[in-house]
Design a protein around this motif. Sequence first.
Motif, PDB file in Angstrom:
ATOM      1  N   ALA A   1      36.230  37.039  33.193  1.00  0.00           N
ATOM      2  CA  ALA A   1      37.111  38.187  32.928  1.00  0.00           C
ATOM      3  C   ALA A   1      37.359  38.920  34.234  1.00  0.00           C
ATOM      4  O   ALA A   1      36.443  39.464  34.848  1.00  0.00           O
ATOM      5  N   ILE A   2      38.618  38.901  34.671  1.00  0.00           N
ATOM      6  CA  ILE A   2      38.946  39.479  35.981  1.00  0.00           C
ATOM      7  C   ILE A   2      39.238  40.976  35.815  1.00  0.00           C
ATOM      8  O   ILE A   2      40.269  41.368  35.277  1.00  0.00           O
ATOM      9  N   SER A   3      38.294  41.770  36.296  1.00  0.00           N
ATOM     10  CA  SER A   3      38.311  43.207  36.013  1.00  0.00           C
ATOM     11  C   SER A   3      38.772  44.065  37.188  1.00  0.00           C
ATOM     12  O   SER A   3      38.731  45.296  37.128  1.00  0.00           O
TER      13      SER A   3
ATOM     14  N   GLY B   1      43.661  28.531  36.296  1.00  0.00           N
ATOM     15  CA  GLY B   1      44.201  29.165  35.101  1.00  0.00           C
ATOM     16  C   GLY B   1      43.991  30.663  35.143  1.00  0.00           C
ATOM     17  O   GLY B   1      42.868  31.125  35.350  1.00  0.00           O
ATOM     18  N   MET B   2      45.085  31.417  35.012  1.00  0.00           N
ATOM     19  CA  MET B   2      45.063  32.878  34.975  1.00  0.00           C
ATOM     20  C   MET B   2      45.797  33.298  33.699  1.00  0.00           C
ATOM     21  O   MET B   2      46.084  32.459  32.853  1.00  0.00           O
ATOM     22  N   SER B   3      46.101  34.576  33.573  1.00  0.00           N
ATOM     23  CA  SER B   3      46.704  35.052  32.313  1.00  0.00           C
ATOM     24  C   SER B   3      47.930  34.237  31.891  1.00  0.00           C
ATOM     25  O   SER B   3      48.072  33.884  30.729  1.00  0.00           O
ATOM     26  N   HIS B   4      48.804  33.961  32.844  1.00  0.00           N
ATOM     27  CA  HIS B   4      50.066  33.333  32.435  1.00  0.00           C
ATOM     28  C   HIS B   4      49.983  31.812  32.330  1.00  0.00           C
ATOM     29  O   HIS B   4      50.868  31.184  31.794  1.00  0.00           O
TER      30      HIS B   4
ATOM     31  N   VAL C   1      38.419  29.535  33.536  1.00  0.00           N
ATOM     32  CA  VAL C   1      39.688  30.248  33.689  1.00  0.00           C
ATOM     33  C   VAL C   1      39.416  31.687  34.108  1.00  0.00           C
ATOM     34  O   VAL C   1      38.422  32.288  33.717  1.00  0.00           O
ATOM     35  N   ARG C   2      40.281  32.207  34.967  1.00  0.00           N
ATOM     36  CA  ARG C   2      40.111  33.571  35.497  1.00  0.00           C
ATOM     37  C   ARG C   2      41.220  34.436  34.921  1.00  0.00           C
ATOM     38  O   ARG C   2      42.350  34.405  35.400  1.00  0.00           O
ATOM     39  N   VAL C   3      40.903  35.169  33.875  1.00  0.00           N
ATOM     40  CA  VAL C   3      41.939  35.891  33.143  1.00  0.00           C
ATOM     41  C   VAL C   3      41.728  37.399  33.272  1.00  0.00           C
ATOM     42  O   VAL C   3      40.661  37.918  32.926  1.00  0.00           O
ATOM     43  N   GLY C   4      42.730  38.078  33.787  1.00  0.00           N
ATOM     44  CA  GLY C   4      42.657  39.524  33.980  1.00  0.00           C
ATOM     45  C   GLY C   4      43.550  40.296  33.036  1.00  0.00           C
ATOM     46  O   GLY C   4      43.115  40.816  32.016  1.00  0.00           O
ATOM     47  N   SER C   5      44.844  40.356  33.364  1.00  0.00           N
ATOM     48  CA  SER C   5      45.751  41.239  32.631  1.00  0.00           C
ATOM     49  C   SER C   5      45.867  40.904  31.146  1.00  0.00           C
ATOM     50  O   SER C   5      46.087  41.799  30.332  1.00  0.00           O
ATOM     51  N   ALA C   6      45.708  39.656  30.769  1.00  0.00           N
ATOM     52  CA  ALA C   6      45.780  39.319  29.337  1.00  0.00           C
ATOM     53  C   ALA C   6      44.596  39.896  28.556  1.00  0.00           C
ATOM     54  O   ALA C   6      44.636  39.979  27.337  1.00  0.00           O
TER      55      ALA C   6
HETATM   56  C1  LIG Z   1      43.852  38.742  39.995  1.00  0.00           C
HETATM   57  C2  LIG Z   1      43.415  37.344  39.979  1.00  0.00           C
HETATM   58  C3  LIG Z   1      43.305  36.626  38.770  1.00  0.00           C
HETATM   59  C4  LIG Z   1      43.703  37.193  37.431  1.00  0.00           C
HETATM   60  O1  LIG Z   1      45.080  37.378  37.317  1.00  0.00           O
HETATM   61  P1  LIG Z   1      45.782  37.743  35.930  1.00  0.00           P
HETATM   62  O2  LIG Z   1      47.176  37.291  36.108  1.00  0.00           O
HETATM   63  O3  LIG Z   1      45.656  39.205  35.769  1.00  0.00           O
HETATM   64  O4  LIG Z   1      45.071  37.000  34.849  1.00  0.00           O
HETATM   65  C5  LIG Z   1      42.829  35.333  38.838  1.00  0.00           C
HETATM   66  N1  LIG Z   1      42.458  34.766  40.000  1.00  0.00           N
HETATM   67  C6  LIG Z   1      42.550  35.419  41.166  1.00  0.00           C
HETATM   68  C7  LIG Z   1      42.134  34.725  42.407  1.00  0.00           C
HETATM   69  C8  LIG Z   1      43.031  36.716  41.197  1.00  0.00           C
HETATM   70  O5  LIG Z   1      43.118  37.342  42.374  1.00  0.00           O
END
Ligand SMILES: *Cc1c(COP(=O)(O)O)cnc(C)c1O
Length: 222
Positions: free
Chosen positions: A23-25, A195-198, A211-216
Amino acid sequence: MVNVVQNLQNIQQQLPAHVKLVAISKFHPAESIAEAYACGQRVFGESREQELSRKVEMLPKDIQWHFIGHLQTNKVRLIAPYITMIEAVDSEKLLLEIEKQAARHQRVIDVLLELHIAEEATKYGFSLSDCSQWLAKGQWRSLEHVRICGLMMMASNVDDEAQIREEMTLASRFFDEVKSQYFADAPYFKERSWGMSHDYRIAVECGSTMVRVGSAIFGERV
Ligand SMILES: *Cc1c(COP(=O)(O)O)cnc(C)c1O
């Protein structure tokens, strides 16, 4: 209002058991992290050292923190005592500094090598050929306080799903090559952080294990 708990549960349900959710905080307050923590999330990612240290002090000690951003070598000593994983190792210099600081704390720090595959010029990371050449040199084998656990990459920030898929598939094939050539006997070398939010749904189809998911989860960053 962003419903962190609902977002988190939604995403968790979509992920196969072998895919870990980080969870990318970054840029979100400690209270949001605490909400996610309360419903069981333990792995969080941050990209700036100062922000991370502040949150580490405020939040429960059993959180596993991943450093996901570009890390300057002079910041390594500050996070070395506690960081669980440094995801974006993009140079030998950085890796050697992590080795040195981990040794000072009698720790072994897990790291991922960051690949540069996306078309954007600003992104950090090894090109595939640089990464191959660097692994072939073999100096990394003597490092006792870092454990190379896999690869990390960001796909291009585009709407074109086919392009994202192509980049992630390339990363996945490269992982298989590296695994068989250098890490066949290393069960810990197994992580494919993409893998990120989108694009996390695509990432899961393209071999991601992390997966690294922040804004979602937390909503848009302010
Ligand atoms: C900010 C960031 C994310 C998360 O991005 P979201 O689009 O918010 O899910 C993932 N990986 C890296 C390296 C980031 O800097």
